[in-house]
Write a protein that holds these residues in place. Structure first.
Motif, PDB file in Angstrom:
ATOM      1  N   ILE A  19       1.185  -0.986  -0.085  1.00 14.12           N
ATOM      2  CA  ILE A  19      -0.009   0.064   0.020  1.00 14.12           C
ATOM      3  C   ILE A  19       0.852   1.155   0.187  1.00 14.12           C
ATOM      4  O   ILE A  19       0.584   2.268  -0.717  1.00 14.12           O
ATOM      5  N   HIS A  20       1.999   1.132   0.595  1.00 13.76           N
ATOM      6  CA  HIS A  20       2.987   2.270   0.817  1.00 13.76           C
ATOM      7  C   HIS A  20       3.674   2.335  -0.456  1.00 13.76           C
ATOM      8  O   HIS A  20       4.002   1.191  -1.218  1.00 13.76           O
ATOM      9  N   LYS A  21       4.328   3.536  -0.887  1.00 10.38           N
ATOM     10  CA  LYS A  21       5.143   3.521  -1.933  1.00 10.38           C
ATOM     11  C   LYS A  21       6.695   3.009  -1.516  1.00 10.38           C
ATOM     12  O   LYS A  21       7.168   3.760  -0.505  1.00 10.38           O
ATOM     13  N   ILE A  22       7.242   2.115  -2.238  1.00  7.15           N
ATOM     14  CA  ILE A  22       8.357   1.578  -1.935  1.00  7.15           C
ATOM     15  C   ILE A  22       9.062   1.536  -3.234  1.00  7.15           C
ATOM     16  O   ILE A  22       8.720   1.493  -4.349  1.00  7.15           O
ATOM     17  N   LYS A  23      10.322   1.568  -2.964  1.00  8.62           N
ATOM     18  CA  LYS A  23      11.509   1.349  -4.244  1.00  8.62           C
ATOM     19  C   LYS A  23      11.679  -0.059  -4.610  1.00  8.62           C
ATOM     20  O   LYS A  23      12.255  -0.345  -5.822  1.00  8.62           O
ATOM     21  N   HIS A  24      11.668  -0.929  -3.726  1.00 13.19           N
ATOM     22  CA  HIS A  24      12.270  -2.288  -4.107  1.00 13.19           C
ATOM     23  C   HIS A  24      11.298  -3.284  -2.846  1.00 13.19           C
ATOM     24  O   HIS A  24      10.873  -2.987  -2.034  1.00 13.19           O
ATOM     25  N   VAL A  25      10.762  -4.338  -3.859  1.00 12.52           N
ATOM     26  CA  VAL A  25       9.945  -5.447  -2.926  1.00 12.52           C
ATOM     27  C   VAL A  25      10.381  -5.855  -1.729  1.00 12.52           C
ATOM     28  O   VAL A  25       9.700  -6.225  -0.763  1.00 12.52           O
ATOM     29  N   GLU A  26      11.890  -5.733  -1.487  1.00 10.68           N
ATOM     30  CA  GLU A  26      12.452  -6.252  -0.167  1.00 10.68           C
ATOM     31  C   GLU A  26      12.039  -5.322   0.900  1.00 10.68           C
ATOM     32  O   GLU A  26      11.879  -5.700   2.100  1.00 10.68           O
ATOM     33  N   GLU A  27      11.605  -4.079   0.641  1.00 12.98           N
ATOM     34  CA  GLU A  27      11.095  -3.007   1.536  1.00 12.98           C
ATOM     35  C   GLU A  27      10.035  -3.439   1.947  1.00 12.98           C
ATOM     36  O   GLU A  27       9.513  -2.930   3.199  1.00 12.98           O
ATOM     37  N   ALA A  28       8.905  -4.302   1.451  1.00 11.13           N
ATOM     38  CA  ALA A  28       7.869  -4.754   1.909  1.00 11.13           C
ATOM     39  C   ALA A  28       7.923  -6.278   2.390  1.00 11.13           C
ATOM     40  O   ALA A  28       6.901  -6.808   2.734  1.00 11.13           O
ATOM     41  N   GLY A  29       9.198  -6.507   2.680  1.00 11.71           N
ATOM     42  CA  GLY A  29       9.379  -7.806   3.402  1.00 11.71           C
ATOM     43  C   GLY A  29       9.402  -9.169   2.565  1.00 11.71           C
ATOM     44  O   GLY A  29       9.426 -10.069   2.873  1.00 11.71           O
ATOM     45  N   LEU A  30       9.515  -8.732   1.091  1.00  7.84           N
ATOM     46  CA  LEU A  30       9.385 -10.019   0.195  1.00  7.84           C
ATOM     47  C   LEU A  30      10.952 -10.301  -0.247  1.00  7.84           C
ATOM     48  O   LEU A  30      11.450  -9.484  -0.926  1.00  7.84           O
ATOM     49  N   VAL A  31      11.029 -11.681   0.310  1.00  5.32           N
ATOM     50  CA  VAL A  31      12.443 -12.002  -0.015  1.00  5.32           C
ATOM     51  C   VAL A  31      12.269 -13.661  -0.597  1.00  5.32           C
ATOM     52  O   VAL A  31      11.281 -14.116  -0.432  1.00  5.32           O
ATOM     53  N   SER A  32      13.264 -13.958  -1.163  1.00  2.99           N
ATOM     54  CA  SER A  32      13.240 -15.493  -1.799  1.00  2.99           C
ATOM     55  C   SER A  32      12.888 -16.338  -0.816  1.00  2.99           C
ATOM     56  O   SER A  32      13.398 -16.413   0.286  1.00  2.99           O
ATOM     57  N   GLY A  33      11.945 -17.306  -1.061  1.00  2.00           N
ATOM     58  CA  GLY A  33      11.472 -18.120  -0.159  1.00  2.00           C
ATOM     59  C   GLY A  33      10.194 -17.965   0.682  1.00  2.00           C
ATOM     60  O   GLY A  33       9.571 -18.841   1.302  1.00  2.00           O
ATOM     61  N   LEU A  34       9.899 -16.554   0.742  1.00  2.00           N
ATOM     62  CA  LEU A  34       8.646 -16.363   1.437  1.00  2.00           C
ATOM     63  C   LEU A  34       7.398 -16.687   0.479  1.00  2.00           C
ATOM     64  O   LEU A  34       7.291 -16.832  -0.522  1.00  2.00           O
ATOM     65  N   ARG A  35       6.592 -17.351   1.596  1.00  2.00           N
ATOM     66  CA  ARG A  35       5.191 -18.009   1.121  1.00  2.00           C
ATOM     67  C   ARG A  35       4.057 -16.921   1.201  1.00  2.00           C
ATOM     68  O   ARG A  35       3.889 -16.580   2.747  1.00  2.00           O
ATOM     69  N   GLU A  36       3.266 -16.493   0.642  1.00  2.00           N
ATOM     70  CA  GLU A  36       2.207 -15.284   0.781  1.00  2.00           C
ATOM     71  C   GLU A  36       1.079 -15.644  -0.059  1.00  2.00           C
ATOM     72  O   GLU A  36       1.132 -16.398  -1.163  1.00  2.00           O
ATOM     73  N   GLU A  37       0.012 -14.928   0.470  1.00  2.00           N
ATOM     74  CA  GLU A  37      -1.300 -14.886  -0.581  1.00  2.00           C
ATOM     75  C   GLU A  37      -1.136 -13.629  -1.230  1.00  2.00           C
ATOM     76  O   GLU A  37      -0.974 -12.719  -0.920  1.00  2.00           O
TER      77      GLU A  37
END
Length: 109
Positions: free
Chosen positions: A59-77
């Motif tokens: 929802i927030h403006k970010i520059k990289h997906v890792e700022e949203a906590g998205l890293v390799s191996g993360l399982r999410e909906e």
């Protein structure tokens, strides 16, 4: 078909069990397996991988997906919000799910 431990009906039933619904607005579970400057590739156990654009990661403006906590191996909906015609990959969103949750919280208040 000697030596095959299952029948064609068994195979068809197995395919139906794992039939993938790729309609817009469908929520799917996926695992992030690669990130780049523009977003993240996500394995959603479909025919092809799906892509999460960086602007759909939060929802927030970010520059990289890792700022949203998205890293390799993360399982999410994720929510399916589109399809890339060029390679038949699906476009995903976390932002849409976050907006739904925020509106639900507002309704509860």
């Amino acid at each position: 078909m000697e030596g095959v431990p299952f029948t064609l009906d068994d195979f068809q039933n197995a395919l139906e069990k794992y039939d993938f619904d790729s309609e817009l607005g469908t929520k799917v579970k996926g695992t992030v397996f690669c990130t780049d400057a523009n977003g993240a590739l996500v394995d959603i156990t479909a025919k092809s991988s799906a892509y999460l654009l960086v602007q759909e990661a939060s929802i927030h403006k970010i520059k990289h997906v890792e700022e949203a906590g998205l890293v390799s191996g993360l399982r999410e909906e994720f929510m399916i919000i589109g399809e890339n015609e060029a390679d038949d990959s699906l476009i995903l969103s976390l932002r849409s799910i976050q907006y739904e949750l925020a509106w639900e919280r507002c309704r509860q208040l």
